[in-house]
Design an enzyme around this catalytic site. Structure first.
Site, PDB file in Angstrom:
ATOM      1  N   VAL A  24      56.686  51.980 -41.287  1.00  0.00           N
ATOM      2  CA  VAL A  24      55.267  51.327 -40.755  1.00  0.00           C
ATOM      3  C   VAL A  24      54.085  52.592 -40.884  1.00  0.00           C
ATOM      4  O   VAL A  24      53.158  52.137 -41.486  1.00  0.00           O
ATOM      5  CB  VAL A  24      55.280  50.706 -39.417  1.00  0.00           C
ATOM      6  CG1 VAL A  24      53.805  50.435 -38.964  1.00  0.00           C
ATOM      7  CG2 VAL A  24      56.102  49.532 -39.344  1.00  0.00           C
ATOM      8  N   ASP A 128      72.837  42.842 -32.307  1.00  0.00           N
ATOM      9  CA  ASP A 128      73.537  41.918 -32.077  1.00  0.00           C
ATOM     10  C   ASP A 128      73.438  40.821 -33.205  1.00  0.00           C
ATOM     11  O   ASP A 128      74.225  39.754 -33.077  1.00  0.00           O
ATOM     12  CB  ASP A 128      72.953  40.844 -30.837  1.00  0.00           C
ATOM     13  CG  ASP A 128      72.998  41.808 -29.651  1.00  0.00           C
ATOM     14  OD1 ASP A 128      73.842  42.622 -29.373  1.00  0.00           O
ATOM     15  OD2 ASP A 128      72.100  41.515 -28.585  1.00  0.00           O
ATOM     16  N   ARG A 155      93.986  51.459 -33.033  1.00  0.00           N
ATOM     17  CA  ARG A 155      95.155  50.912 -33.532  1.00  0.00           C
ATOM     18  C   ARG A 155      96.201  52.018 -33.859  1.00  0.00           C
ATOM     19  O   ARG A 155      97.297  51.852 -33.701  1.00  0.00           O
ATOM     20  CB  ARG A 155      94.637  50.349 -35.018  1.00  0.00           C
ATOM     21  CG  ARG A 155      95.844  49.895 -35.854  1.00  0.00           C
ATOM     22  CD  ARG A 155      95.562  49.187 -37.216  1.00  0.00           C
ATOM     23  NE  ARG A 155      94.684  48.119 -36.895  1.00  0.00           N
ATOM     24  CZ  ARG A 155      95.089  46.899 -36.735  1.00  0.00           C
ATOM     25  NH1 ARG A 155      96.405  46.828 -36.603  1.00  0.00           N
ATOM     26  NH2 ARG A 155      94.305  45.703 -36.772  1.00  0.00           N
ATOM     27  N   ARG A 163     101.703  48.412 -28.099  1.00  0.00           N
ATOM     28  CA  ARG A 163     100.748  48.198 -27.130  1.00  0.00           C
ATOM     29  C   ARG A 163      99.710  47.175 -27.619  1.00  0.00           C
ATOM     30  O   ARG A 163      99.720  47.083 -29.066  1.00  0.00           O
ATOM     31  CB  ARG A 163      99.878  49.270 -26.805  1.00  0.00           C
ATOM     32  CG  ARG A 163     100.403  50.081 -25.801  1.00  0.00           C
ATOM     33  CD  ARG A 163      99.530  51.080 -25.148  1.00  0.00           C
ATOM     34  NE  ARG A 163     100.164  51.717 -23.779  1.00  0.00           N
ATOM     35  CZ  ARG A 163     100.065  52.914 -23.531  1.00  0.00           C
ATOM     36  NH1 ARG A 163      99.205  53.694 -24.220  1.00  0.00           N
ATOM     37  NH2 ARG A 163     100.539  53.349 -22.364  1.00  0.00           N
ATOM     38  N   ARG A 242      96.077  47.154 -22.981  1.00  0.00           N
ATOM     39  CA  ARG A 242      95.307  48.148 -22.523  1.00  0.00           C
ATOM     40  C   ARG A 242      93.696  47.634 -23.033  1.00  0.00           C
ATOM     41  O   ARG A 242      93.798  47.063 -24.256  1.00  0.00           O
ATOM     42  CB  ARG A 242      95.308  49.358 -23.250  1.00  0.00           C
ATOM     43  CG  ARG A 242      96.632  50.064 -22.684  1.00  0.00           C
ATOM     44  CD  ARG A 242      96.326  50.915 -21.507  1.00  0.00           C
ATOM     45  NE  ARG A 242      97.666  51.526 -21.125  1.00  0.00           N
ATOM     46  CZ  ARG A 242      98.672  51.138 -20.504  1.00  0.00           C
ATOM     47  NH1 ARG A 242      98.969  50.118 -20.452  1.00  0.00           N
ATOM     48  NH2 ARG A 242      99.504  52.019 -20.246  1.00  0.00           N
TER      49      ARG A 242
HETATM   50  O1  F6P Z   1      70.641  43.321 -27.257  1.00  0.00           O
HETATM   51  C1  F6P Z   1      71.511  44.381 -27.506  1.00  0.00           C
HETATM   52  C2  F6P Z   1      72.572  44.578 -26.198  1.00  0.00           C
HETATM   53  O2  F6P Z   1      73.088  45.885 -26.458  1.00  0.00           O
HETATM   54  C3  F6P Z   1      73.333  43.450 -26.077  1.00  0.00           C
HETATM   55  O3  F6P Z   1      74.483  43.580 -27.008  1.00  0.00           O
HETATM   56  C4  F6P Z   1      73.720  43.624 -24.646  1.00  0.00           C
HETATM   57  O4  F6P Z   1      74.352  42.410 -23.972  1.00  0.00           O
HETATM   58  C5  F6P Z   1      72.564  44.176 -24.008  1.00  0.00           C
HETATM   59  O5  F6P Z   1      71.636  44.688 -24.927  1.00  0.00           O
HETATM   60  C6  F6P Z   1      72.927  45.362 -22.862  1.00  0.00           C
HETATM   61  O6  F6P Z   1      71.665  45.653 -22.329  1.00  0.00           O
HETATM   62  P1  F6P Z   1      71.416  46.885 -21.459  1.00  0.00           P
HETATM   63  O7  F6P Z   1      71.173  48.075 -22.076  1.00  0.00           O
HETATM   64  O8  F6P Z   1      70.279  46.380 -20.804  1.00  0.00           O
HETATM   65  O9  F6P Z   1      72.764  47.099 -20.547  1.00  0.00           O
END
Ligand code: F6P
Ligand code: ADP
Length: 317
Positions: A24, A128, A155, A163, A242
């Site tokens: 940017v 995400d 793994r 496991r 685990r």
């Molecule tokens: O949106 C990104 C993220 O890492 C998600 O995967 C997760 O649910 C959330 O943020 C975790 O948020 P915080 O960092 O507030 O615990």
């Protein structure tokens, strides 16, 4: 002519945000536009926490994880009065338009500011991959690499001990990070918001895999208590279970080249939109083309079912 724009990072940070900020600053600079960095997302905007950015101040940031501007969550930003107070800060500093790097929540804030007269462009910065309008978000590829590296290591040790590793990955309400990880690591089971979760069925499937040296279950966060699932696996199958929660390690690290390039391409498009007096849009990558779409349209885009990838996953098990 546009003279001064702001850039901020908001919501959960993501690797590649710095690459986006840098692009940017550099693209705007080449077009005679000054860039102001706003610290800590909408919180810093409201408080007038602004710093001048220029070409040298974003040197050596391309490979750095996190965000040099800091990020924050400010639930009060949904309130119109708070948005108007933020606009006052922008006007006071002579900032005419804004690039907002974040997830869908941050996009809603950007849309609100645009509706109040400040052109904003959203860049999808989140691990995400939960913005359906874009094929990929900035940070997803890096988080995926981190998750895959961790599962490959798990793994090794699970196969030495007969496991079953239950690995919880992030993704909020989107199963992409889990699904991509599961396919990349050859997991036995993947559980996501899209697959749904049935504990009895999961245990039964693992019982059928008893003859294997190990099993990997990749599960999205916010679905079940993975420690409890691992205990039930130990009690009801031939594996000892685990649980590993990968957690915030997935949000850190140097961005992959793919995320750096994506961030740079998207940032270039964002600046271009602002130069052309376009606001209220977000930048997406679709079939490897960088495009801009109205934020409302992006937010209304239905979640992808990923049917074909789940079919592939099942064919590979
Ligand atoms: O949106 C990104 C993220 O890492 C998600 O995967 C997760 O649910 C959330 O943020 C975790 O948020 P915080 O960092 O507030 O615990
Ligand atoms: P993300 O942008 O990663 O989805 P959040 O959902 O936490 O993360 O949103 C980040 C920030 O965006 C919030 O803390 C808030 O300041 C702002 N925001 C979220 N939703 C809205 C909304 N409906 N209107 C205005 N601002 C919003």
């Amino acid at each position: 002519m546009l003279k001064k724009i702001g850039v901020l990072t908001s919501g959960g940070d993501a690797p590649g945000m710095n690459a986006a900020i840098r692009a940017v600053v550099r693209v705007a600079g080449k077009n005679g536009i000054h860039v102001v960095g706003i610290l800590d997302g909408y919180k810093g905007l409201l408080e007038g926490q602004f710093i001048d950015l220029n070409k040298p101040s974003v040197s050596d940031t391309l490979d750095r994880g996190g965000t040099i501007l800091g990020s924050a969550r400010l639930p009060e930003f949904k309130d119109e009065k708070v948005q108007l107070a933020a606009i006052e800060q922008l006007n006071k500093a002579g900032i005419e338009a804004l690039v907002v790097i974040g997830g869908d929540g941050s996009y809603r804030g950007a849309l609100a500011l645009t509706q109040h007269g400040i052109n904003c462009i959203g860049l999808p910065g989140t691990i995400d991959n939960d913005i359906a309008a874009t094929d990929f978000t900035i940070g997803f590829d890096t988080a995926l690499n981190t998750a895959v590296e961790a599962v490959d290591k798990l793994r090794d040790t699970s196969s030495s001990h007969h496991r079953c590793s239950v690995v919880e990955v992030m993704g909020n309400h989107c199963g992409d990070l889990a699904l991509w990880t599961a396919i990349s690591c050859g997991a036995e089971i993947v559980i996501t918001p899209e697959t749904g979760y049935d504990e009895v069925e999961t245990i039964e499937r693992l019982r059928q895999l008893d003859s294997k040296r190990h099993a990997i279950v990749v599960i999205s966060e916010k679905i079940c208590d993975v420690e409890s699932l691992a205990r039930k696996i130990s009690l009801n199958t031939g594996f000892s279970g685990r649980a590993t929660v990968l957690g915030h390690v997935q949000r850190g690290g140097s961005p992959t080249p793919s995320d750096r390039v994506l961030a740079s391409r998207m940032a270039e498009k964002a600046v271009d939109c602002l130069i052309h007096d376009i606001g209220g849009q977000c930048i997406c990558i679709r079939e490897n083309k960088i495009v801009n779409l109205p934020i409302e349209q992006a937010l209304d885009t239905p979640k992808k079912s990923r049917k074909e990838l789940y079919k592939l996953f099942n064919e590979l098990v």
